[in-house]
Design a protein around this motif. Sequence first.
Motif, PDB file in Angstrom:
ATOM      1  N   MET A  26       0.824  -1.213   0.000  1.00  0.00           N
ATOM      2  CA  MET A  26       0.000   0.000   0.000  1.00  0.00           C
ATOM      3  C   MET A  26       0.855   1.259   0.000  1.00  0.00           C
ATOM      4  O   MET A  26       0.619   2.202  -0.768  1.00  0.00           O
ATOM      5  N   LEU A  27       1.874   1.279   0.852  1.00  0.00           N
ATOM      6  CA  LEU A  27       2.743   2.451   0.911  1.00  0.00           C
ATOM      7  C   LEU A  27       3.464   2.668  -0.417  1.00  0.00           C
ATOM      8  O   LEU A  27       3.555   3.792  -0.916  1.00  0.00           O
ATOM      9  N   ALA A  28       3.967   1.577  -1.014  1.00  0.00           N
ATOM     10  CA  ALA A  28       4.689   1.693  -2.282  1.00  0.00           C
ATOM     11  C   ALA A  28       3.786   2.220  -3.392  1.00  0.00           C
ATOM     12  O   ALA A  28       4.168   3.136  -4.138  1.00  0.00           O
ATOM     13  N   ILE A  29       2.586   1.678  -3.505  1.00  0.00           N
ATOM     14  CA  ILE A  29       1.658   2.103  -4.564  1.00  0.00           C
ATOM     15  C   ILE A  29       1.209   3.540  -4.350  1.00  0.00           C
ATOM     16  O   ILE A  29       1.234   4.374  -5.279  1.00  0.00           O
ATOM     17  N   GLU A  30       0.798   3.876  -3.143  1.00  0.00           N
ATOM     18  CA  GLU A  30       0.255   5.217  -2.888  1.00  0.00           C
ATOM     19  C   GLU A  30       1.314   6.304  -3.050  1.00  0.00           C
ATOM     20  O   GLU A  30       1.028   7.382  -3.579  1.00  0.00           O
ATOM     21  N   LYS A  31       2.528   6.059  -2.599  1.00  0.00           N
ATOM     22  CA  LYS A  31       3.588   7.058  -2.767  1.00  0.00           C
ATOM     23  C   LYS A  31       4.007   7.175  -4.227  1.00  0.00           C
ATOM     24  O   LYS A  31       4.329   8.273  -4.704  1.00  0.00           O
ATOM     25  N   LEU A  32       3.996   6.060  -4.961  1.00  0.00           N
ATOM     26  CA  LEU A  32       4.315   6.116  -6.385  1.00  0.00           C
ATOM     27  C   LEU A  32       3.272   6.935  -7.140  1.00  0.00           C
ATOM     28  O   LEU A  32       3.612   7.711  -8.045  1.00  0.00           O
ATOM     29  N   ILE A  33       2.010   6.795  -6.774  1.00  0.00           N
ATOM     30  CA  ILE A  33       0.955   7.598  -7.396  1.00  0.00           C
ATOM     31  C   ILE A  33       1.208   9.081  -7.150  1.00  0.00           C
ATOM     32  O   ILE A  33       1.094   9.917  -8.060  1.00  0.00           O
ATOM     33  N   GLU A  34       1.564   9.426  -5.922  1.00  0.00           N
ATOM     34  CA  GLU A  34       1.859  10.827  -5.605  1.00  0.00           C
ATOM     35  C   GLU A  34       3.022  11.342  -6.438  1.00  0.00           C
ATOM     36  O   GLU A  34       3.012  12.480  -6.924  1.00  0.00           O
ATOM     37  N   LEU A  35       4.054  10.509  -6.621  1.00  0.00           N
ATOM     38  CA  LEU A  35       5.212  10.915  -7.427  1.00  0.00           C
ATOM     39  C   LEU A  35       4.830  11.102  -8.884  1.00  0.00           C
ATOM     40  O   LEU A  35       5.175  12.117  -9.509  1.00  0.00           O
ATOM     41  N   VAL A  36       4.098  10.134  -9.447  1.00  0.00           N
ATOM     42  CA  VAL A  36       3.713  10.184 -10.857  1.00  0.00           C
ATOM     43  C   VAL A  36       2.785  11.355 -11.142  1.00  0.00           C
ATOM     44  O   VAL A  36       2.873  12.002 -12.199  1.00  0.00           O
ATOM     45  N   GLU A  37       1.912  11.649 -10.187  1.00  0.00           N
ATOM     46  CA  GLU A  37       0.960  12.746 -10.375  1.00  0.00           C
ATOM     47  C   GLU A  37       1.514  14.091  -9.922  1.00  0.00           C
ATOM     48  O   GLU A  37       0.779  15.082  -9.853  1.00  0.00           O
ATOM     49  N   ASP A  38       2.788  14.146  -9.617  1.00  0.00           N
ATOM     50  CA  ASP A  38       3.481  15.383  -9.233  1.00  0.00           C
ATOM     51  C   ASP A  38       2.873  16.059  -8.013  1.00  0.00           C
ATOM     52  O   ASP A  38       2.837  17.282  -7.914  1.00  0.00           O
ATOM     53  N   ARG A  39       2.387  15.244  -7.089  1.00  0.00           N
ATOM     54  CA  ARG A  39       1.904  15.809  -5.839  1.00  0.00           C
ATOM     55  C   ARG A  39       3.088  16.093  -4.923  1.00  0.00           C
ATOM     56  O   ARG A  39       4.138  15.469  -5.029  1.00  0.00           O
ATOM     57  N   PRO A  40       2.939  17.040  -3.986  1.00  0.00           N
ATOM     58  CA  PRO A  40       4.035  17.332  -3.053  1.00  0.00           C
ATOM     59  C   PRO A  40       4.339  16.125  -2.178  1.00  0.00           C
ATOM     60  O   PRO A  40       3.435  15.494  -1.626  1.00  0.00           O
ATOM     61  N   LEU A  41       5.610  15.781  -2.069  1.00  0.00           N
ATOM     62  CA  LEU A  41       6.050  14.687  -1.221  1.00  0.00           C
ATOM     63  C   LEU A  41       6.984  15.243  -0.154  1.00  0.00           C
ATOM     64  O   LEU A  41       7.965  15.925  -0.474  1.00  0.00           O
ATOM     65  N   PRO A  42       6.708  14.971   1.121  1.00  0.00           N
ATOM     66  CA  PRO A  42       7.548  15.508   2.190  1.00  0.00           C
ATOM     67  C   PRO A  42       8.930  14.882   2.232  1.00  0.00           C
ATOM     68  O   PRO A  42       9.839  15.412   2.861  1.00  0.00           O
ATOM     69  N   ALA A  43       9.102  13.731   1.613  1.00  0.00           N
ATOM     70  CA  ALA A  43      10.381  13.025   1.636  1.00  0.00           C
ATOM     71  C   ALA A  43      10.446  12.081   0.449  1.00  0.00           C
ATOM     72  O   ALA A  43       9.471  11.919  -0.296  1.00  0.00           O
ATOM     73  N   ARG A  44      11.600  11.487   0.250  1.00  0.00           N
ATOM     74  CA  ARG A  44      11.774  10.473  -0.788  1.00  0.00           C
ATOM     75  C   ARG A  44      12.005   9.095  -0.176  1.00  0.00           C
ATOM     76  O   ARG A  44      12.041   8.103  -0.895  1.00  0.00           O
ATOM     77  N   GLU A  45      12.185   9.032   1.137  1.00  0.00           N
ATOM     78  CA  GLU A  45      12.375   7.759   1.834  1.00  0.00           C
ATOM     79  C   GLU A  45      11.238   7.535   2.814  1.00  0.00           C
ATOM     80  O   GLU A  45      10.881   8.451   3.572  1.00  0.00           O
TER      81      GLU A  45
END
Length: 376
Positions: free
Chosen positions: A333-352
Amino acid sequence: MEKIGSGETADASGRLEQGEGEPMNSSEIAKLAQVSRATVSHVLNGHPNVSAKTRAKVEAVMREHNYFPNEAARKLVGKNSRFFALFLIDFSSKPNEYTIMRSPFFHEFVGYAIDIANKHHYHLVTTVIRQDNLNDIDQLFQSGSIAGGIILGDILSQKMLAHIASCGYKLALCHQVRRSPAPNILVINQDNYKFGQIAAEAFLAKGHTQLAHITGESYRVAVQDRLEGFVHALTARGIPFDGEHYLTYGEFYPSNSAYETAYRFLERNRDRLPTGIFLASAMMRMGAVQAILDFGLRIPEDISLIVLDDANVEQASHAPISAVTASPGRYAMLAIEKLIELVEDRPLPAREFMIPDCELVSRGSVRDLTLREAGE
């Protein structure tokens, strides 16, 4: 860390082919433009780190040779891929072994990841990557078939990771590295240090001080972190860890590796057997347990056992084994949801990102030595 040009036709997939001869590829474009293949990829993906002069030169060569790969063609018509790829890296299986089914963790992770991606209106394709088809990662991204990917399994080389980073592929790396090497790469890990720590503390609570650790390949980040957590928990209690005798590295995936590794360990330590062993993977459990039984030992009467059981596999016919458990579903779940945020150019507080959740499930495979001491 947060805990179309003239003379060409388009096929059904959107690839623009030249009227004569074979379609150009990025390596040929790079050679004609006298730049690296990575620079061509940067131009295609609109990276800002390419100078205007270089960008213009590459684009001129692309126009001259009618080179528009799928991803660029889809951008021209406003279509975006909603497909992800799950790349299962397998450099160790034998020709007659199945990658997904031989690993209970892979099996569960893939199932959860497909369901979770679908709930977010994405589709997940799974492909096994071996040494002879590493280029499939490039092909899937450069064709525009996928928007992003997840890498899981055996460890990719630093050279391959550098290539992925330079090409700008949007990826989530699971159990590969500790830190993200580039903005287009996420790192998703479980708290392997905590796994080892919990196992050691469970042994210590039952009065065990002579403890051994049988684990996988030493180059794996997860292996290193589990060992560190295990040893640190002993150190905190003033218990030295005899790594010279009681630390053994094997292989996670080959079907017979766990048995051979465990049996050799017992033979080597016949006169100084530990009271407890921490197995660092569920995939090692059946082989290691069979080796213990074949050696003439009983669990837990003669030797106690805890396994890192990171998938809900069925227990073998012998007595159940206590385990430090974590949910593959939470990981997926974490891998899929964070990848979606990255692909959709949403703000990410971290990369790890790390999943701290894990627990000890006691199944009676750790003998209580404190009761023996009390009786004495």
